[in-house]
Design an enzyme around this catalytic site. Structure first.
Site, PDB file in Angstrom:
ATOM      1  N   HIS A  58       0.853  -1.196   0.000  1.00  0.00           N
ATOM      2  CA  HIS A  58       0.000   0.000   0.000  1.00  0.00           C
ATOM      3  C   HIS A  58       0.881   1.234   0.000  1.00  0.00           C
ATOM      4  CE1 HIS A  58       0.803  -0.259   4.353  1.00  0.00           C
ATOM      5  NE2 HIS A  58       0.441   1.014   4.439  1.00  0.00           N
ATOM      6  N   HIS A  60       0.741   5.654   1.156  1.00  0.00           N
ATOM      7  CA  HIS A  60       0.046   6.810   1.699  1.00  0.00           C
ATOM      8  C   HIS A  60       0.637   8.031   1.020  1.00  0.00           C
ATOM      9  CE1 HIS A  60      -1.790   4.496   4.909  1.00  0.00           C
ATOM     10  NE2 HIS A  60      -0.599   4.023   5.246  1.00  0.00           N
ATOM     11  N   TYR A 146      11.743   4.367   0.859  1.00  0.00           N
ATOM     12  CA  TYR A 146      10.674   4.830  -0.036  1.00  0.00           C
ATOM     13  C   TYR A 146       9.763   5.818   0.666  1.00  0.00           C
ATOM     14  CZ  TYR A 146      12.425   0.422  -1.842  1.00  0.00           C
ATOM     15  OH  TYR A 146      13.246  -0.592  -2.239  1.00  0.00           O
TER      16      TYR A 146
END
Length: 176
Positions: A58, A60, A146
């Site tokens: 996922h 954000h 990341y």
């Protein structure tokens, strides 16, 4: 019932975008493809990435859209599609997705939150940067490669020892 999204033009939004397979590590495995897709979309449909973290399954992001523009859904659709086209097929695809000609990489929807004020903005940036620690991938936010935390440190916004403090609420914000 139709899902209603916030639609304030030129606003800042927090997003959680998930892969369909929650045990996948696809996003970090193909992070350059994801970054290329985001860059391509930013060129055609500008927006500012205020903060972002890419996790294995996922991501954000905190985006500010241009004045008069509220079409974050188009941008996410293009990013997801661009990423999907950049990687080899091989994922499990449900019958309903096959019938619609879809791949099985992403969850169809994403979670968005309209940022209300400076405190809301700061809390969401903190949440984004702390997410790799929350999920147990690293001990310190700076150790996750990341993340926009590296840009914040380089720009002098926060120090290398940043950890959110002891009272930081580490739950919520659209986690599935």
């Amino acid at each position: 019932m139709r899902y209603r999204r916030a639609t304030t033009p030129g606003a800042t939004y927090f997003f959680t975008v998930n892969l369909a397979e929650r045990k996948s590590r696809l996003l970090v495995g193909y992070v350059d493809n994801l970054k290329a897709s985001i860059s391509h979309v930013k060129t055609a449909h500008p927006f500012v990435i205020d903060a972002m973290v890419i996790m294995p399954n996922h991501l954000h992001a905190l985006w500010t859209l241009p004045e008069g523009d509220n079409d974050f859904s188009l941008r996410w659709n293009l990013i997801k599609g661009g990423f999907s086209r950049r990687i080899t097929k091989g994922e499990r695809v449900s019958a309903s997705r096959q019938a619609k000609g879809e791949r099985g990489i992403w969850q169809r929807r994403f979670w968005e939150h309209l940022i209300r004020d400076d405190n809301d903005f700061e809390r969401h940036v903190d949440y984004i940067h702390y997410n790799p620690v929350k999920h147990g991938f690293v001990k310190r936010p700076i150790d996750w490669p990341y993340s926009s935390i590296h840009r914040c440190i380089k720009d002098g916004i926060i120090g290398e020892d940043w950890t959110c403090g002891d009272d930081f609420e580490r739950d919520g914000f659209g986690e599935a």
